[in-house]
Motif scaffolding. Structure first.
Motif, PDB file in Angstrom:
ATOM      1  N   GLU A 217       0.573  -1.022   0.274  1.00  0.00           N
ATOM      2  CA  GLU A 217      -0.139   0.175  -0.137  1.00  0.00           C
ATOM      3  C   GLU A 217       1.191   1.487  -0.291  1.00  0.00           C
ATOM      4  OE1 GLU A 217      -2.499  -0.467   3.460  1.00  0.00           O
ATOM      5  OE2 GLU A 217      -4.038  -1.674   2.572  1.00  0.00           O
TER       6      GLU A 217
ATOM      7  N   GLY B  50      -7.073   0.104  -2.939  1.00  0.00           N
ATOM      8  CA  GLY B  50      -7.309  -1.206  -2.609  1.00  0.00           C
ATOM      9  C   GLY B  50      -8.187  -1.902  -3.060  1.00  0.00           C
TER      10      GLY B  50
ATOM     11  N   ALA C  76       1.250   4.021  -2.752  1.00  0.00           N
ATOM     12  CA  ALA C  76       0.998   5.484  -2.705  1.00  0.00           C
ATOM     13  C   ALA C  76       1.493   6.747  -2.756  1.00  0.00           C
ATOM     14  CB  ALA C  76       0.703   5.535  -1.539  1.00  0.00           C
TER      15      ALA C  76
ATOM     16  N   LYS D 253      -6.920   5.778  -3.118  1.00  0.00           N
ATOM     17  CA  LYS D 253      -6.098   4.715  -2.102  1.00  0.00           C
ATOM     18  C   LYS D 253      -7.976   3.852  -1.585  1.00  0.00           C
ATOM     19  CE  LYS D 253      -5.543   4.223   2.948  1.00  0.00           C
ATOM     20  NZ  LYS D 253      -4.736   4.965   3.862  1.00  0.00           N
TER      21      LYS D 253
ATOM     22  N   ASP E  39      -4.870  12.347  -6.480  1.00  0.00           N
ATOM     23  CA  ASP E  39      -3.967  10.595  -5.757  1.00  0.00           C
ATOM     24  C   ASP E  39      -4.743  10.415  -4.761  1.00  0.00           C
ATOM     25  OD1 ASP E  39      -1.784  11.675  -4.119  1.00  0.00           O
ATOM     26  OD2 ASP E  39      -1.844  12.932  -6.269  1.00  0.00           O
ATOM     27  N   LEU E  40      -5.131  11.602  -3.936  1.00  0.00           N
ATOM     28  CA  LEU E  40      -5.532  11.022  -2.636  1.00  0.00           C
ATOM     29  C   LEU E  40      -6.542  10.310  -2.868  1.00  0.00           C
ATOM     30  CD1 LEU E  40      -4.306  14.267  -0.361  1.00  0.00           C
ATOM     31  CD2 LEU E  40      -3.265  11.755  -0.572  1.00  0.00           C
TER      32      LEU E  40
ATOM     33  N   SER F 124       1.554   7.528   4.147  1.00  0.00           N
ATOM     34  CA  SER F 124       1.325   6.418   3.245  1.00  0.00           C
ATOM     35  C   SER F 124       2.279   6.197   2.666  1.00  0.00           C
ATOM     36  CB  SER F 124      -0.091   6.617   3.017  1.00  0.00           C
ATOM     37  OG  SER F 124       0.124   7.513   2.224  1.00  0.00           O
TER      38      SER F 124
END
Length: 413
Positions: free
Chosen positions: A255, A312, A259, A308, A304-305, A384
Motif C-alpha cells: 500500500e 486497495g 501511494a 486509495k 491521487d489522494l 502513507s
C-alpha cells in the motif's frame, strides 16, 4: 532546453559494472566481427575512440578497452527514468532519441522559476540515477542543441536572449544540425566556414549551395527561433513504476508503494492539466509473472489522494497474502474533461465533506506539488508514502524506475 545524456550506453555499463568505472569502455560490435563503435566512455575517448568508428581502429587506438555489445532493454529502462524526470518539470517534451530530448521550460505566469534553476535540478536528479547529462538552454532548439555540446560531460550552457548571434558566430558550420560533410564542403568552397559567415551570406548564394535548406540554415545560424516543441500526438497515459531490491510480502508495504507511485502519477497529471477516468495497477511477482487490473473512476480525476480506496480494491484482485512482489506500478489513462458538478445546499455543513473537502484536498496537493517541484520528491511526503523508502526490511535502497507507458509523444518515455 536540450538534455543530452553523456556517453549514455557506456555510462549505463559503468553504472551496472562497478569494476568498469574509470576505465575505457566501448559499446558496439567487436573488432573480430568487423563491427563499429556505438558509444565510447570518456576514458576511451581520451585515446581518440569515437562513435561510428570501425571497431578495428578503436581497438588499435585503445587496446586495453573493455568491450561489450550492449543491452538495449536496459538502456531503454534508464532512458524512461530520465524522461520521467523531465515530465515532472513540464509536459512539453520532444524526445529525439534514446539519450536526447527537448523540453520547453519557458517561464509562465504561474511558474516564474528561472530555466537555469530547472536545468540544475534536472541534472542533480539524473545524476542520482547513476548517469550524467549535459544541458543547453536557448531561445530556439538549434541554439539549445549547440549549447548542450559545448561543455561535456556534466555541462550546463545557457545562451541568453540577445546573445545568440555572438555565441554562434565563431563556431564551425558543422556545429549546426543539418550541415553534413557535403554541405560543409560546398560552403567552404565559397569561403563560408563559420556560422557567422553563414549568417551573413546572401540568400541567393545559400540557395545555390544548399538548395531549399539554405534559408533554414541561415535562420538557424543567426539564432532566430525555430519550430516549437513537437508533441506529435496527445498524451495517452501516465504511469510510474517502482522495483525493489527485496521482494515485498506485507500488505502495508504494498500500500505504501502504491501511494508513492500514485503521488507521482497525480503530480504529473496535474502538471500537464490532465484528468483521467481509468486507473491501472500493475504488479510483477517474485516468479517474474506480471498481472494488472484497471478500474473506471466515477469521474475524470488527477487527485491521487482519492485513489486509495480503488487501489486497495484492485490490490485485492491481484494479490493474496504470502505472494512476493518485486515491482509496483500505477497508471492513469483515458483523459477527459470533467463534467460540471452542481454543488448541493449542504456541501460542507457537517465537517470536511463534499465540495469543501475536495477544495481542501486540492489546495493540499497544490502545496505539496510546489514543494516537490522546487526541492525534489523527498522534500515532503504523506505518511502513507514514508514506509516505501524507510521500511526496516530494506537492506539497500530500492531501484526506482519510472515510465510513461502508452505515451506516443516521446518514444520510450
Amino acid at each position: 532546453m536540450l538534455l543530452d545524456l553523456d556517453a549514455f550506453f557506456a555510462s549505463v555499463e559503468q553504472l551496472d559494472h562497478p569494476g568498469w568505472r574509470g576505465k575505457p569502455v566501448i559499446v558496439g560490435g567487436r573488432p573480430e566481427d568487423r563491427g563499429v563503435v556505438s558509444t565510447a566512455s570518456y576514458e576511451a575517448r581520451a585515446f581518440g575512440v569515437r562513435s561510428a568508428m570501425a571497431a578495428s581502429v578503436a581497438a588499435s587506438l585503445c587496446p586495453q578497452a573493455i568491450w561489450t555489445q550492449g543491452r538495449h532493454e536496459r538502456y531503454k529502462e534508464v532512458s524512461r527514468q530520465v524522461m520521467a524526470i523531465l515530465y515532472d518539470e513540464t509536459p512539453l517534451i520532444q524526445q529525439v532519441s534514446i539519450d536526447e530530448a527537448f523540453a520547453d521550460v519557458s517561464p509562465t505566469k504561474t511558474n516564474r522559476e528561472h530555466p537555469v534553476l530547472v536545468a540544475q535540478r534536472i541534472q542533480r536528479r539524473v545524476e542520482e540515477l547513476g548517469v550524467t547529462c549535459s544541458i543547453g538552454i536557448g531561445t530556439s532548439k538549434a541554439v539549445a542543441k549547440i549549447a548542450s555540446e559545448t561543455r561535456k560531460p556534466r555541462g550546463l550552457t545557457a545562451v541568453y536572449p540577445g546573445t545568440e548571434a555572438a555565441f554562434l558566430a565563431p563556431l564551425p558550420v558543422k556545429a549546426l544540425s543539418g550541415i553534413g560533410a557535403a554541405s560543409e564542403r560546398a560552403l567552404a568552397s565559397r569561403g563560408i566556414r563559420t556560422l557567422g559567415e553563414l549568417a551573413n551570406a546572401s540568400d541567393s548564394l545559400l540557395q545555390r549551395l544548399l538548395g531549399k535548406n539554405g534559408a533554414v540554415m541561415k535562420r538557424r545560424a543567426t539564432g532566430l527561433g525555430d519550430s516549437a516543441i513537437d508533441e506529435r500526438e496527445p498524451v495517452k497515459s501516465i504511469s510510474n513504476e517502482l522495483s525493489f531490491a527485496e521482494d515485498l510480502t506485507e500488505r502495508d508495504d504494498l500500500e505504501a508503494a502504491m501511494a508513492t507511485m500514485a503521488a507521482k502519477v497525480g503530480r504529473r497529471a496535474r502538471a500537464a492539466g490532465l484528468k483521467g477516468v481509468t486507473l491501472t495497477l500493475r504488479l510483477r511477482f517474485g516468479d517474474r509473472t506480471v498481472r494488472s487490473v484497471q478500474r473506471k473512476l466515477s469521474e475524470p480525476a488527477d487527485d491521487d489522494l482519492s485513489w486509495k480506496v480503488p487501489l486497495g480494491e484492485m490490490l485485492d484482485e491481484l494479490w493474496a497474502e504470502g505472494l512476493s512482489v518485486r515491482l509496483v506500478g500505477v497508471g492513469l489513462s483515458d483523459f477527459r474533461e470533467p463534467k460540471p458538478v452542481q454543488p448541493t445546499l449542504f456541501d460542507g455543513c457537517e465537517g470536511e465533506t463534499g465540495a469543501r473537502a475536495d477544495q481542501s484536498r486540492r489546495e493540499l496537493l497544490a502545496a505539496t506539488d510546489s514543494v516537490r517541484k522546487r526541492f525534489g520528491d523527498a522534500a515532503v511526503r504523506f505518511g502513507s508514502e514514508i514506509r516505501t523508502l524507510e521500511g526496516s526490511h530494506y537492506h539497500r535502497p530500492p531501484a526506482v524506475g519510472a515510465g510513461d507507458e502508452g505515451r506516443s509523444t516521446a518514444p520510450g518515455a
